[in-house]
Scaffold this motif. Structure first.
Motif, PDB file in Angstrom:
ATOM      1  N   SER A   1     -13.513  54.968  88.356  1.00 61.35           N
ATOM      2  CA  SER A   1     -12.655  55.692  89.300  1.00 61.35           C
ATOM      3  C   SER A   1     -13.436  56.661  90.178  1.00 61.35           C
ATOM      4  O   SER A   1     -12.893  57.219  91.126  1.00 61.35           O
ATOM      5  CB  SER A   1     -11.579  56.469  88.536  1.00 61.35           C
ATOM      6  OG  SER A   1     -12.167  57.485  87.743  1.00 61.35           O
ATOM      7  N   LYS A   2     -14.722  56.874  89.840  1.00 60.63           N
ATOM      8  CA  LYS A   2     -15.584  57.811  90.564  1.00 60.63           C
ATOM      9  C   LYS A   2     -14.947  59.201  90.623  1.00 60.63           C
ATOM     10  O   LYS A   2     -14.972  59.882  91.650  1.00 60.63           O
ATOM     11  CB  LYS A   2     -15.878  57.298  91.978  1.00 60.63           C
ATOM     12  CG  LYS A   2     -16.611  55.965  92.001  1.00 60.63           C
ATOM     13  CD  LYS A   2     -16.883  55.501  93.416  1.00 60.63           C
ATOM     14  CE  LYS A   2     -17.594  54.144  93.411  1.00 60.63           C
ATOM     15  NZ  LYS A   2     -17.856  53.649  94.784  1.00 60.63           N
ATOM     16  N   ASN A   3     -14.378  59.569  89.502  1.00 64.35           N
ATOM     17  CA  ASN A   3     -13.689  60.857  89.421  1.00 64.35           C
ATOM     18  C   ASN A   3     -13.800  61.386  87.992  1.00 64.35           C
ATOM     19  O   ASN A   3     -14.177  60.658  87.072  1.00 64.35           O
ATOM     20  CB  ASN A   3     -12.219  60.693  89.812  1.00 64.35           C
ATOM     21  CG  ASN A   3     -11.598  62.000  90.262  1.00 64.35           C
ATOM     22  OD1 ASN A   3     -12.228  63.055  90.221  1.00 64.35           O
ATOM     23  ND2 ASN A   3     -10.354  61.940  90.686  1.00 64.35           N
ATOM     24  N   TYR A   4     -13.462  62.652  87.823  1.00 60.48           N
ATOM     25  CA  TYR A   4     -13.514  63.262  86.496  1.00 60.48           C
ATOM     26  C   TYR A   4     -12.154  63.152  85.803  1.00 60.48           C
ATOM     27  O   TYR A   4     -11.107  63.302  86.438  1.00 60.48           O
ATOM     28  CB  TYR A   4     -13.926  64.729  86.601  1.00 60.48           C
ATOM     29  CG  TYR A   4     -15.411  64.918  86.840  1.00 60.48           C
ATOM     30  CD1 TYR A   4     -16.296  65.040  85.776  1.00 60.48           C
ATOM     31  CD2 TYR A   4     -15.924  64.957  88.137  1.00 60.48           C
ATOM     32  CE1 TYR A   4     -17.662  65.208  85.990  1.00 60.48           C
ATOM     33  CE2 TYR A   4     -17.285  65.126  88.362  1.00 60.48           C
ATOM     34  CZ  TYR A   4     -18.147  65.248  87.281  1.00 60.48           C
ATOM     35  OH  TYR A   4     -19.499  65.409  87.492  1.00 60.48           O
ATOM     36  N   VAL A   5     -12.200  62.879  84.493  1.00 58.58           N
ATOM     37  CA  VAL A   5     -10.989  62.714  83.685  1.00 58.58           C
ATOM     38  C   VAL A   5     -11.025  63.727  82.543  1.00 58.58           C
ATOM     39  O   VAL A   5     -12.052  63.881  81.874  1.00 58.58           O
ATOM     40  CB  VAL A   5     -10.896  61.283  83.102  1.00 58.58           C
ATOM     41  CG1 VAL A   5      -9.589  61.110  82.338  1.00 58.58           C
ATOM     42  CG2 VAL A   5     -11.023  60.248  84.199  1.00 58.58           C
ATOM     43  N   ALA A   6      -9.906  64.419  82.316  1.00 56.51           N
ATOM     44  CA  ALA A   6      -9.848  65.441  81.265  1.00 56.51           C
ATOM     45  C   ALA A   6      -9.929  64.798  79.884  1.00 56.51           C
ATOM     46  O   ALA A   6      -9.144  63.908  79.556  1.00 56.51           O
ATOM     47  CB  ALA A   6      -8.563  66.249  81.389  1.00 56.51           C
ATOM     48  N   VAL A   7     -10.875  65.258  79.078  1.00 61.14           N
ATOM     49  CA  VAL A   7     -11.041  64.763  77.714  1.00 61.14           C
ATOM     50  C   VAL A   7     -10.717  65.850  76.691  1.00 61.14           C
ATOM     51  O   VAL A   7     -10.440  65.561  75.529  1.00 61.14           O
ATOM     52  CB  VAL A   7     -12.477  64.237  77.494  1.00 61.14           C
ATOM     53  CG1 VAL A   7     -13.491  65.386  77.545  1.00 61.14           C
ATOM     54  CG2 VAL A   7     -12.607  63.480  76.179  1.00 61.14           C
ATOM     55  N   ALA A   8     -10.753  67.106  77.122  1.00 61.68           N
ATOM     56  CA  ALA A   8     -10.491  68.227  76.217  1.00 61.68           C
ATOM     57  C   ALA A   8      -9.947  69.398  77.028  1.00 61.68           C
ATOM     58  O   ALA A   8     -10.118  69.462  78.248  1.00 61.68           O
ATOM     59  CB  ALA A   8     -11.769  68.639  75.484  1.00 61.68           C
TER      60      ALA A   8
ATOM     61  N   ALA B   1      -6.798  62.599  68.283  1.00 58.53           N
ATOM     62  CA  ALA B   1      -7.288  63.840  68.878  1.00 58.53           C
ATOM     63  C   ALA B   1      -7.628  64.846  67.788  1.00 58.53           C
ATOM     64  O   ALA B   1      -7.261  64.682  66.618  1.00 58.53           O
ATOM     65  CB  ALA B   1      -6.244  64.423  69.835  1.00 58.53           C
ATOM     66  N   VAL B   2      -8.335  65.881  68.198  1.00 59.59           N
ATOM     67  CA  VAL B   2      -8.621  67.024  67.329  1.00 59.59           C
ATOM     68  C   VAL B   2      -8.077  68.260  68.031  1.00 59.59           C
ATOM     69  O   VAL B   2      -8.483  68.572  69.150  1.00 59.59           O
ATOM     70  CB  VAL B   2     -10.133  67.187  67.071  1.00 59.59           C
ATOM     71  CG1 VAL B   2     -10.395  68.426  66.224  1.00 59.59           C
ATOM     72  CG2 VAL B   2     -10.700  65.947  66.393  1.00 59.59           C
ATOM     73  N   GLU B   3      -7.133  68.935  67.389  1.00 61.63           N
ATOM     74  CA  GLU B   3      -6.501  70.132  67.956  1.00 61.63           C
ATOM     75  C   GLU B   3      -6.967  71.365  67.189  1.00 61.63           C
ATOM     76  O   GLU B   3      -7.056  71.343  65.954  1.00 61.63           O
ATOM     77  CB  GLU B   3      -4.976  70.022  67.870  1.00 61.63           C
ATOM     78  CG  GLU B   3      -4.211  71.228  68.379  1.00 61.63           C
ATOM     79  CD  GLU B   3      -4.103  71.288  69.892  1.00 61.63           C
ATOM     80  OE1 GLU B   3      -3.663  72.334  70.422  1.00 61.63           O
ATOM     81  OE2 GLU B   3      -4.448  70.278  70.549  1.00 61.63           O
ATOM     82  N   VAL B   4      -7.278  72.432  67.920  1.00 61.70           N
ATOM     83  CA  VAL B   4      -7.692  73.687  67.282  1.00 61.70           C
ATOM     84  C   VAL B   4      -6.701  74.788  67.626  1.00 61.70           C
ATOM     85  O   VAL B   4      -6.059  74.767  68.682  1.00 61.70           O
ATOM     86  CB  VAL B   4      -9.116  74.113  67.724  1.00 61.70           C
ATOM     87  CG1 VAL B   4     -10.140  73.088  67.285  1.00 61.70           C
ATOM     88  CG2 VAL B   4      -9.188  74.335  69.229  1.00 61.70           C
TER      89      VAL B   4
ATOM     90  N   ASN C   1      -5.441  77.921  71.801  1.00 67.06           N
ATOM     91  CA  ASN C   1      -5.369  76.575  71.228  1.00 67.06           C
ATOM     92  C   ASN C   1      -5.997  75.579  72.185  1.00 67.06           C
ATOM     93  O   ASN C   1      -6.160  75.867  73.379  1.00 67.06           O
ATOM     94  CB  ASN C   1      -3.922  76.173  70.944  1.00 67.06           C
ATOM     95  CG  ASN C   1      -3.208  75.685  72.186  1.00 67.06           C
ATOM     96  OD1 ASN C   1      -2.828  76.501  73.027  1.00 67.06           O
ATOM     97  ND2 ASN C   1      -3.039  74.377  72.334  1.00 67.06           N
ATOM     98  N   GLY C   2      -6.341  74.424  71.667  1.00 67.35           N
ATOM     99  CA  GLY C   2      -6.911  73.422  72.556  1.00 67.35           C
ATOM    100  C   GLY C   2      -7.084  72.071  71.898  1.00 67.35           C
ATOM    101  O   GLY C   2      -7.180  71.957  70.675  1.00 67.35           O
ATOM    102  N   LYS C   3      -7.098  71.059  72.743  1.00 70.00           N
ATOM    103  CA  LYS C   3      -7.430  69.699  72.313  1.00 70.00           C
ATOM    104  C   LYS C   3      -8.926  69.540  72.511  1.00 70.00           C
ATOM    105  O   LYS C   3      -9.416  69.575  73.637  1.00 70.00           O
ATOM    106  CB  LYS C   3      -6.650  68.691  73.161  1.00 70.00           C
ATOM    107  CG  LYS C   3      -6.982  67.236  72.884  1.00 70.00           C
ATOM    108  CD  LYS C   3      -6.159  66.320  73.780  1.00 70.00           C
ATOM    109  CE  LYS C   3      -6.515  66.533  75.240  1.00 70.00           C
ATOM    110  NZ  LYS C   3      -5.761  65.671  76.159  1.00 70.00           N
ATOM    111  N   MET C   4      -9.655  69.362  71.415  1.00 73.44           N
ATOM    112  CA  MET C   4     -11.114  69.330  71.505  1.00 73.44           C
ATOM    113  C   MET C   4     -11.634  67.972  71.971  1.00 73.44           C
ATOM    114  O   MET C   4     -12.710  67.884  72.566  1.00 73.44           O
ATOM    115  CB  MET C   4     -11.724  69.698  70.156  1.00 73.44           C
ATOM    116  CG  MET C   4     -13.149  70.175  70.254  1.00 73.44           C
ATOM    117  SD  MET C   4     -13.729  70.864  68.702  1.00 73.44           S
ATOM    118  CE  MET C   4     -15.365  71.399  69.198  1.00 73.44           C
TER     119      MET C   4
END
Length: 440
Positions: A370-377, A308-311, A407-410
């Protein structure tokens, strides 16, 4: 090229219920336990509008007796102030002992009696304050951050949505595990042991380089953080150190396996630090491992280890922090627009927030299978909540102030790779913006 995560079950332990906080050490234990940091307790401001605070707690699904904490808070402050007063008096008596003549027996006796009375009172008050700390201060550490006005109360709020530019060739909605196995890009044993191979492995490295270069062009400073974090930092960031669903707890060491690309690893470096006001906004990023406890089996999306890339962005106040938050969301849009997959950006509802978050935006990719949205960031606004707990400051002209943090996971490379694999059952299509960084 292969990435493998061996079983870490031997490192984990059954959740242990600590008798005290790892962040706040009660008065009667300070002689036996080293105090790493003393959190700044700002309960007076939090109690100004108890109804708003109670609504916040209810919406988050927490069980905290605010009335009990509030009722006993004044008693704690009173006892604490009295202890400070008696310690000053004890110091004055000690100074008088230094000045008194040795043959003045009456004065010596009077001072001894005064000192004895002070010490007796102090002992009684120390016992009282230790009880109050257990009943008031330690429970108050579970009080969550204030909610931002933009935070939705019940459901996701879609801020932006874009349909992908990449042609999809997956009519049967085959999942990424099957496609990856057929294309010899992925060998998934279980959520702990994963082999990312051949072109997918090269793509994973290119993803990291792509995001790193984008951040450096935006004046972010690269950082190398620790994978292992002490319990005091974990609790300082608002997490439950005893909850094995939140972190990997290492056996008997008060350590947690978080990964260098995590908020906690940045906070471990910044604890009790003071950033120069002329250096703000402070813009840092870290590339590395991220470890997340297994919740449910959804293939790569739920593997316990990912890259991952964290900011992290430090600002002077709430307004500047929200401005940096909005600017960073624009950067998120740019990088995912270039990738070309179907994605959206949403605000998460209160019930999905962690204790330390006041607002969270998520970038979600569409999973064909899955026909759904998955969190990537994700990107989170926390104000000075963490800074007060871990004493993270910035220096102003006249005094030090608490740093406001965004902060966040990019990117989560596992999620991005999984969604890319599901675009085509016959070949692994890599976006041009990432392909440019692949080693051939």
């Amino acid at each position: 090229m292969i990435k493998k995560l061996f079983s870490i079950n031997s490192l984990l332990k059954v959740t242990k219920n600590y008798s005290t906080s790892k962040l706040y050490i009660p008065y009667n234990q300070t002689s036996d336990t080293y105090v790493i940091v003393e959190p700044y307790l700002d309960l007076e401001n939090r109690f100004k509008d108890k109804n708003i605070l109670k609504d916040n707690i209810t919406l988050r699904g927490l069980n905290i007796d605010i009335d009990k904490i509030c009722d006993n808070w004044s008693s704690f402050i009173s006892v604490r102030d009295e202890i400070v007063h008696l310690n000053v008096e004890k110091q004055k008596i000690a100074e008088q002992f230094k000045k008194i003549k040795k043959d003045d027996s009456n004065e010596i006796q009077r001072l001894k009696e005064s000192r004895s009375k002070v010490m007796t009172k102090l002992k009684s008050l120390r016992d009282n304050i230790s009880i109050l700390e257990t009943e008031v201060v330690i429970p108050s550490l579970s009080i969550p951050n204030s909610l931002h006005p933009d935070c939705p109360l019940t459901e996701n709020k879609i801020l932006f949505q874009r349909f992908g530019k990449m042609k999809i060739d997956n009519e049967d909605c085959v999942d990424h595990l099957k496609i990856g196995s057929v294309l010899e890009c992925l060998d998934y044993i279980n959520h702990v042991i994963v082999y990312i191979k051949n072109e997918a492995s090269l793509c994973e490295q290119a993803i990291m380089t792509y995001f790193n270069e984008f951040l450096e062009k935006s004046d972010f400073i690269p950082f190398c953080n620790s994978d292992l974090i002490k319990s005091v930092i974990i609790e300082g960031c608002g997490a439950d150190v005893d909850n094995a669903d939140q972190t990997f707890i290492l056996s008997e060491k008060n350590l947690h396996l978080m990964g260098g690309a995590s908020l906690q690893s940045f906070c471990a470096f910044l604890t009790k630090a003071c950033v120069g006001g002329n250096k703000l906004p402070l813009k840092l990023y870290s590339t590395g491992r991220l470890y997340k406890p297994f919740i449910k089996n959804i293939g790569l999306f739920s593997a316990v280890q990912t890259n991952a890339v964290e900011v992290l962005i430090g600002s002077t106040d709430e307004c500047e922090s929200k401005d940096q938050f909005d600017k960073m969301l624009t950067v998120y849009r740019q990088v995912y627009e270039n990738i070309g997959l179907d994605y959206r950006i949403v605000y998460s509802p209160v019930s999905k927030l962690e204790n330390w978050e006041s607002l969270r935006a998520q970038v979600e990719l569409y999973s064909v299978s899955s026909k759904n949205y998955v969190a990537v960031a994700s990107l989170s606004l926390s104000g000075d909540f963490i800074s007060k707990r871990l004493r993270i400051y910035w220096s102003g002209k006249d005094k030090n102030n608490f740093l406001n943090i965004v902060n966040g996971k990019m990117v989560d490379t596992n999620v991005l790779l999984g969604c890319l694999l599901e675009q085509n059952v016959n070949k692994f299509n890599v976006p041009d913006c990432i392909k440019n960084y692949m080693i051939v």
